[in-house]
Design a protein around this motif. Structure first.
Motif, PDB file in Angstrom:
ATOM      1  N   ALA A   1      51.630 133.523  90.514  1.00  0.00           N
ATOM      2  CA  ALA A   1      50.285 134.087  90.351  1.00  0.00           C
ATOM      3  C   ALA A   1      50.272 134.818  89.030  1.00  0.00           C
ATOM      4  O   ALA A   1      50.750 135.936  88.925  1.00  0.00           O
ATOM      5  CB  ALA A   1      49.993 135.065  91.476  1.00  0.00           C
TER       6      ALA A   1
ATOM      7  N   GLY B   1      47.915 135.138  85.273  1.00  0.00           N
ATOM      8  CA  GLY B   1      46.796 134.722  84.421  1.00  0.00           C
ATOM      9  C   GLY B   1      47.292 133.929  83.234  1.00  0.00           C
ATOM     10  O   GLY B   1      46.693 132.938  82.809  1.00  0.00           O
ATOM     11  N   LEU B   2      48.448 134.355  82.706  1.00  0.00           N
ATOM     12  CA  LEU B   2      49.003 133.693  81.528  1.00  0.00           C
ATOM     13  C   LEU B   2      49.349 132.235  81.841  1.00  0.00           C
ATOM     14  O   LEU B   2      48.977 131.322  81.116  1.00  0.00           O
ATOM     15  CB  LEU B   2      50.248 134.466  81.115  1.00  0.00           C
ATOM     16  CG  LEU B   2      51.046 134.020  79.917  1.00  0.00           C
ATOM     17  CD1 LEU B   2      51.812 135.206  79.388  1.00  0.00           C
ATOM     18  CD2 LEU B   2      51.999 132.890  80.201  1.00  0.00           C
TER      19      LEU B   2
ATOM     20  N   THR C   1      48.181 130.451  84.293  1.00  0.00           N
ATOM     21  CA  THR C   1      46.927 129.748  84.571  1.00  0.00           C
ATOM     22  C   THR C   1      46.313 129.227  83.277  1.00  0.00           C
ATOM     23  O   THR C   1      45.797 128.119  83.213  1.00  0.00           O
ATOM     24  CB  THR C   1      45.931 130.712  85.259  1.00  0.00           C
ATOM     25  OG1 THR C   1      46.589 131.338  86.341  1.00  0.00           O
ATOM     26  CG2 THR C   1      44.695 129.997  85.738  1.00  0.00           C
TER      27      THR C   1
ATOM     28  N   HIS D   1      42.162 139.469  73.391  1.00  0.00           N
ATOM     29  CA  HIS D   1      40.981 138.944  74.078  1.00  0.00           C
ATOM     30  C   HIS D   1      39.676 139.393  73.429  1.00  0.00           C
ATOM     31  O   HIS D   1      38.718 138.652  73.372  1.00  0.00           O
ATOM     32  CB  HIS D   1      40.964 139.422  75.537  1.00  0.00           C
ATOM     33  CG  HIS D   1      42.063 138.869  76.380  1.00  0.00           C
ATOM     34  ND1 HIS D   1      42.191 137.533  76.620  1.00  0.00           N
ATOM     35  CD2 HIS D   1      43.074 139.477  77.050  1.00  0.00           C
ATOM     36  CE1 HIS D   1      43.235 137.334  77.414  1.00  0.00           C
ATOM     37  NE2 HIS D   1      43.798 138.501  77.676  1.00  0.00           N
TER      38      HIS D   1
ATOM     39  N   VAL E   1      40.718 138.798  94.676  1.00  0.00           N
ATOM     40  CA  VAL E   1      41.977 138.061  94.469  1.00  0.00           C
ATOM     41  C   VAL E   1      42.696 138.705  93.288  1.00  0.00           C
ATOM     42  O   VAL E   1      42.159 138.749  92.170  1.00  0.00           O
ATOM     43  CB  VAL E   1      41.709 136.564  94.159  1.00  0.00           C
ATOM     44  CG1 VAL E   1      43.015 135.834  93.854  1.00  0.00           C
ATOM     45  CG2 VAL E   1      40.985 135.888  95.316  1.00  0.00           C
TER      46      VAL E   1
ATOM     47  N   VAL F   1      42.909 139.241  98.781  1.00  0.00           N
ATOM     48  CA  VAL F   1      44.155 138.475  98.660  1.00  0.00           C
ATOM     49  C   VAL F   1      44.945 139.129  97.535  1.00  0.00           C
ATOM     50  O   VAL F   1      44.439 139.234  96.413  1.00  0.00           O
ATOM     51  CB  VAL F   1      43.863 137.003  98.305  1.00  0.00           C
ATOM     52  CG1 VAL F   1      45.155 136.217  98.192  1.00  0.00           C
ATOM     53  CG2 VAL F   1      42.947 136.375  99.342  1.00  0.00           C
TER      54      VAL F   1
ATOM     55  N   ALA G   1      48.671 139.157  95.616  1.00  0.00           N
ATOM     56  CA  ALA G   1      50.024 138.592  95.483  1.00  0.00           C
ATOM     57  C   ALA G   1      51.000 139.701  95.111  1.00  0.00           C
ATOM     58  O   ALA G   1      50.776 140.421  94.136  1.00  0.00           O
ATOM     59  CB  ALA G   1      50.027 137.522  94.408  1.00  0.00           C
TER      60      ALA G   1
ATOM     61  N   LEU H   1      42.738 129.296  97.298  1.00  0.00           N
ATOM     62  CA  LEU H   1      41.933 130.320  96.613  1.00  0.00           C
ATOM     63  C   LEU H   1      40.542 129.773  96.293  1.00  0.00           C
ATOM     64  O   LEU H   1      39.535 130.462  96.478  1.00  0.00           O
ATOM     65  CB  LEU H   1      42.628 130.790  95.331  1.00  0.00           C
ATOM     66  CG  LEU H   1      43.849 131.685  95.514  1.00  0.00           C
ATOM     67  CD1 LEU H   1      44.428 132.085  94.160  1.00  0.00           C
ATOM     68  CD2 LEU H   1      43.513 132.931  96.333  1.00  0.00           C
TER      69      LEU H   1
HETATM   70  P1  ADQ Z   1      46.897 139.005  85.223  1.00  0.00           P
HETATM   71  O1  ADQ Z   1      47.038 140.472  85.167  1.00  0.00           O
HETATM   72  O2  ADQ Z   1      47.862 138.293  86.040  1.00  0.00           O
HETATM   73  O3  ADQ Z   1      46.855 138.369  83.807  1.00  0.00           O
HETATM   74  P2  ADQ Z   1      44.279 137.659  85.875  1.00  0.00           P
HETATM   75  O4  ADQ Z   1      43.689 137.309  84.604  1.00  0.00           O
HETATM   76  O5  ADQ Z   1      43.307 138.110  86.878  1.00  0.00           O
HETATM   77  O6  ADQ Z   1      45.368 138.775  85.759  1.00  0.00           O
HETATM   78  O7  ADQ Z   1      45.001 136.375  86.451  1.00  0.00           O
HETATM   79  C1  ADQ Z   1      45.582 136.362  87.702  1.00  0.00           C
HETATM   80  C2  ADQ Z   1      45.887 134.913  88.097  1.00  0.00           C
HETATM   81  O8  ADQ Z   1      46.745 134.919  89.209  1.00  0.00           O
HETATM   82  C3  ADQ Z   1      44.660 134.146  88.465  1.00  0.00           C
HETATM   83  O9  ADQ Z   1      44.784 132.829  88.050  1.00  0.00           O
HETATM   84  C4  ADQ Z   1      44.677 134.203  89.983  1.00  0.00           C
HETATM   85  O10 ADQ Z   1      44.104 133.097  90.620  1.00  0.00           O
HETATM   86  C5  ADQ Z   1      46.139 134.249  90.304  1.00  0.00           C
HETATM   87  N1  ADQ Z   1      46.344 135.010  91.520  1.00  0.00           N
HETATM   88  C6  ADQ Z   1      46.001 136.275  91.763  1.00  0.00           C
HETATM   89  N2  ADQ Z   1      46.320 136.607  93.010  1.00  0.00           N
HETATM   90  C7  ADQ Z   1      46.897 135.544  93.573  1.00  0.00           C
HETATM   91  C8  ADQ Z   1      47.436 135.277  94.834  1.00  0.00           C
HETATM   92  N3  ADQ Z   1      47.452 136.162  95.781  1.00  0.00           N
HETATM   93  N4  ADQ Z   1      47.946 134.076  95.046  1.00  0.00           N
HETATM   94  C9  ADQ Z   1      47.940 133.155  94.053  1.00  0.00           C
HETATM   95  N5  ADQ Z   1      47.439 133.333  92.866  1.00  0.00           N
HETATM   96  C10 ADQ Z   1      46.913 134.530  92.612  1.00  0.00           C
HETATM   97  C11 ADQ Z   1      47.091 138.857  82.462  1.00  0.00           C
HETATM   98  C12 ADQ Z   1      46.146 139.966  82.025  1.00  0.00           C
HETATM   99  C13 ADQ Z   1      44.719 139.536  82.220  1.00  0.00           C
HETATM  100  C14 ADQ Z   1      44.450 138.222  81.503  1.00  0.00           C
HETATM  101  C15 ADQ Z   1      45.499 137.202  81.851  1.00  0.00           C
HETATM  102  C16 ADQ Z   1      45.358 135.984  80.987  1.00  0.00           C
HETATM  103  O11 ADQ Z   1      46.410 141.150  82.760  1.00  0.00           O
HETATM  104  O12 ADQ Z   1      43.826 140.525  81.747  1.00  0.00           O
HETATM  105  O13 ADQ Z   1      43.181 137.730  81.900  1.00  0.00           O
HETATM  106  O14 ADQ Z   1      46.798 137.693  81.650  1.00  0.00           O
HETATM  107  O15 ADQ Z   1      45.450 136.335  79.669  1.00  0.00           O
END
Ligand code: ADQ
Length: 742
Positions: A285, A287-288, A290, A457, A533, A568, A570, A617
């Motif tokens: 889980a 963001g990077l 993803t 960003h 989430v 949800v 993680a 999700l």
């Molecule tokens: P994150 O802090 O991880 O990212 P975010 O951008 O919200 O935050 O991405 C979270 C990812 O994890 C999403 O794709 C989400 O679907 C997934 N995820 C969250 N909870 C989950 C769960 N319970 N099970 C499975 N998947 C889950 C960091 C920065 C952000 C920035 C991203 C991308 O903190 O600000 O947007 O990098 O640059």
């Protein structure tokens, strides 16, 4: 010509031309001076003749021969007169000066020579001018013969020739020198002009050159840059949707299939061994991950990451690599192994207890330990070395991801000076005063400035970073072009708002998704649900979110029994005390709220603290009436974009924290301040009671933004900038190579 040093290239041809000019000019000058001398001597001879006639006029005939002899001898005293004599009208000698040099010549021969043009004769003593002029009528038709010495003319002409040649050589050298200096200055000016143009500063007028001279080259360069500029414009055109295919073709055309290497801490695929001894693949889980994974699928290359799974070592080859994605391998994942101690110091310590709270305003105090810093530095070096050893070319495109690797750009730059290093900082950058509490602030900023492009960003994060550099280092900051030049190297600091891959293909029916989620929490079909989430992180505003739910239920008791929040979360960084405490606080709060507003068969808050797969999700997003993003501070936040992308039914309301980078892009969400629990509660109620028409209008606008600003656009935008920089560097290198060549 190329093998000659530059000054000689100017000097030699010029010297040859001038010598040729001298060769042609000297005989002409000779002829001209000869003619002038002859004319002089003609005049002189006629003057002498007139004077001689006058002196003889009063002399009686018997005395004439003696007097004539005296006069002739006087005339030859002039050293330029070789001899003088008188020829009678019968053509015989009457008198001649003593030592007359042309004794063998008779009067008829001399008369013939005197009529020639020029009237010259070669005597045993050298060249002589011959004049034969009639004396006055009372002299009985006698003629005065005068022989002038012409050998001095030859001497003078030789001297003139020498002077002329010296003059031409000196003149040639001076002209060559001046030309060389002007050429050098003009070249430098031209170079500066081209460099300025490539930097996008427009055409500056170089020294010694009108813009017209530079135009053809400039036009060509502009053409190339225009193509890239067009790409950028096309990138952002509203109806232009970026897809993996387009990104792939951009890589082929603009980066000519250049080598791409990604460095991140988190790996996109984790191989874990199950209790039964099977190998299971997990997607983290993050963001990077993803955001970057779809880019890697589109462009192949190598992704270097920390091998953190229990079966990671069992699945790699000799180079510690494994081809991924497992279902359709399209790029290599290279794993770097870290000891527990290294991971504790670099990842949990410096990155997550130091930099993470330092960069997020979430009021958690950063912890900096010298031992963590040492691990951070050492692990950064390990990853930089892995990049260098993985690189097949001298100038790969290296994509460094996030705050775990602030030192990697400089370390890679030292080994691969020609690499294009794109560093993306996924979290916010604090103001310079907040950042200054980090004991290794200068090292971190210096490390990042090894990048070719440093991305954030939002423009706000870029501004904070630039101000931090301004306070910490002696760097040249050009606000207009968003560049920072430090230690002779230029870094472009720019905002690239990250996004998600827009979903392709059919999605499950909304009704089925709604039913599934409602069954999971044991409520009826009309039950209202808000979804949350997140990673279980204190920056995501989970406490504030649940508190807002409580206040909403308090203010609108009619919602009790009709509404639930499904959260949800993680688990993440659970070995850190701060995260464990936060988890406990959250559990406690959820229990309290559920105890306060819950009823048999009804719970206002459902906390699923586990990892969920992306498909589940998406079903939850589709099932919800609202999505709550209440981050206290967030670089971007991808969850809100995933929610929007999942809602092809154009229903559902997004509540979005104004402290998430995404708020800049998504003004049609209900923008909230998570620190104000009451306002958030009101916004939640507004979302749950919003008319379908308003939901559709807002969602339609949000969807068109996210579909357009997708992750391929994010990547393409950076890669077009990288291509532009590479083109500029190549042209500059070629120009400098030509310049050095002489
Ligand atoms: P994150 O802090 O991880 O990212 P975010 O951008 O919200 O935050 O991405 C979270 C990812 O994890 C999403 O794709 C989400 O679907 C997934 N995820 C969250 N909870 C989950 C769960 N319970 N099970 C499975 N998947 C889950 C960091 C920065 C952000 C920035 C991203 C991308 O903190 O600000 O947007 O990098 O640059």
């Amino acid at each position: 010509m190329k093998f000659l040093p530059l000054p000689l290239r100017f000097f030699l041809p010029l010297l040859c031309v001038l010598l040729l000019a001298a060769y042609i000019t000297v005989p002409i000058v000779d002829q001209l001076t000869l003619r002038w001398f002859v004319k002089d001597l003609d005049t002189r001879a006629s003057l002498i003749t007139t004077t001689f006639s006058e002196s003889m006029g009063d002399t009686s005939p018997p005395q004439r021969p003696a007097h004539a002899q005296t006069l002739l001898d006087r005339i030859v005293r002039d050293e330029r007169v070789l001899g003088a004599g008188i020829c009678t009208s019968e053509g015989t000698w009457s008198v001649r000066s003593v030592g007359f040099p042309a004794a063998g010549f008779d009067c008829a021969t001399l008369a013939q020579l005197a009529r020639k043009r020029p009237p010259l004769a070669q005597l045993p003593y050298g060249l002589a001018h011959v004049a034969m002029l009639p004396l006055s009528a009372d002299q009985g038709g006698d003629q005065l013969v005068l022989l002038h010495d012409m050998s001095f003319v030859e001497r003078r002409s030789q001297i003139t020739r020498q002077y002329l040649i010296i003059l031409f050589v000196v003149l040639g050298s001076v002209i060559a020198l001046i030309t060389l200096i002007i050429a050098q200055l003009t070249w430098r000016g031209w170079l500066a002009g081209v460099q300025a143009l490539l930097r996008g500063e427009g055409l500056v007028r170089p020294f010694g050159m009108g813009n017209r001279e530079l135009m053809p080259v400039v036009e060509e360069l502009r053409g190339m840059l225009r193509e890239l500029e067009d790409q950028r414009r096309v990138l952002h055109r509203a109806n232009n949707i970026w897809t993996p295919e387009r990104l792939r073709s951009l890589l082929k055309s603009d980066l000519r299939g250049d080598e791409i290497i990604v460095v991140s801490n988190r790996e996109p695929y984790i191989h874990e061994r199950t209790a039964e001894g099977q190998i299971k693949i997990n997607r983290p889980a993050s963001g990077l991950v993803t955001a970057v994974e779809p880019v890697m699928r589109a462009c192949s290359g190598i992704w270097i990451a920390h091998g953190s799974g229990s079966a990671d070592r069992d699945t790699v080859d000799k180079l510690d690599q494994v081809a991924v994605p497992p279902e359709d391998p399209s790029y290599q994942l290279k794993r770097v192994w870290l000891s527990e101690e290294e991971e504790a110091g670099y990842y949990f310590g410096f990155a997550n207890e130091g930099l993470w709270p330092l960069c997020h305003i979430a009021h958690v105090r950063p912890v900096f330990r010298a031992s963590d810093w040492e691990h951070y530095r050492a692990v950064n070096q390990r990853f930089a070395d892995a990049v260098v050893s993985a690189a097949r070319t001298e100038d790969p495109v290296v994509l460094v991801q996030d705050y775990h690797f602030a030192l990697v750009p400089r370390m890679v730059r030292e080994k691969l000076p020609r690499a294009t290093i794109i560093t993306f900082w996924h979290i916010p950058w604090p103001n310079s005063e907040s950042f200054s509490i980090c004991p290794w602030r200068s090292e971190i900023v210096d490390g990042l400035l090894g990048s070719t492009i440093l991305g954030f960003h939002t423009p706000y994060h870029c501004k904070h970073f630039t101000e931090t550099v301004d306070h910490l280092l002696e760097a040249n900051i050009e606000q207009e072009h968003s560049t920072i030049t430090y230690g002779g190297h230029q870094t472009l600091v720019k905002n690239y708002p990250i996004s998600i891959a827009w979903p392709e293909g059919a999605m499950p029916p909304v009704e089925a998704c709604r039913q599934e989620l409602r069954e999971r929490i044991g409520v009826g079909a009309s039950h209202l649900i808000a979804i949350g989430v997140d990673r279980f992180d204190y920056t995501k505003g989970l406490i504030e979110r649940v508190s807002a739910v409580a206040v909403m239920l308090e203010r609108h008791p009619d919602m009790i029994g009709r509404f639930s929040l499904v959260q949800v979360a993680a688990p993440t960084r659970s070995s850190l005390e701060e995260y464990r405490t936060f988890h406990e606080r959250m559990d406690k709060l959820v229990q309290d709220v559920n105890a306060r507003f819950g009823q048999p068969g009804y719970q206002p808050v459902h906390l699923f603290a586990t990892h969920h797969d992306a498909v589940t999700l998406q079903r939850y997003y589709r099932a919800a009436d609202a999505c709550m993003v209440t981050s206290l501070h967030d670089g971007m936040n991808l969850v809100c974009k995933e929610f929007i992308a999942a809602r092809d039914d154009e229903r559902g309301v997004l509540l979005l924290s104004r402290f998430a980078g995404a708020a800049d892009e998504l003004p049609d969400a209900l923008i909230i301040n998570p620190y104000s629990i009451e306002d958030t509660a009101d916004a939640l109620h507004e979302a749950l009671t919003m008319s379908e028409a308003e939901q559709r209008d807002r969602m339609r606008s949000l969807r068109s933004t996210v579909q357009h600003n997708n992750v391929y656009l994010w990547a393409a935008d950076m890669l077009v900038d990288a291509a532009r920089t590479r083109l500029r560097e190549r042209i500059e290198a070629r120009i400098s190579a030509n310049r050095k060549e002489p």
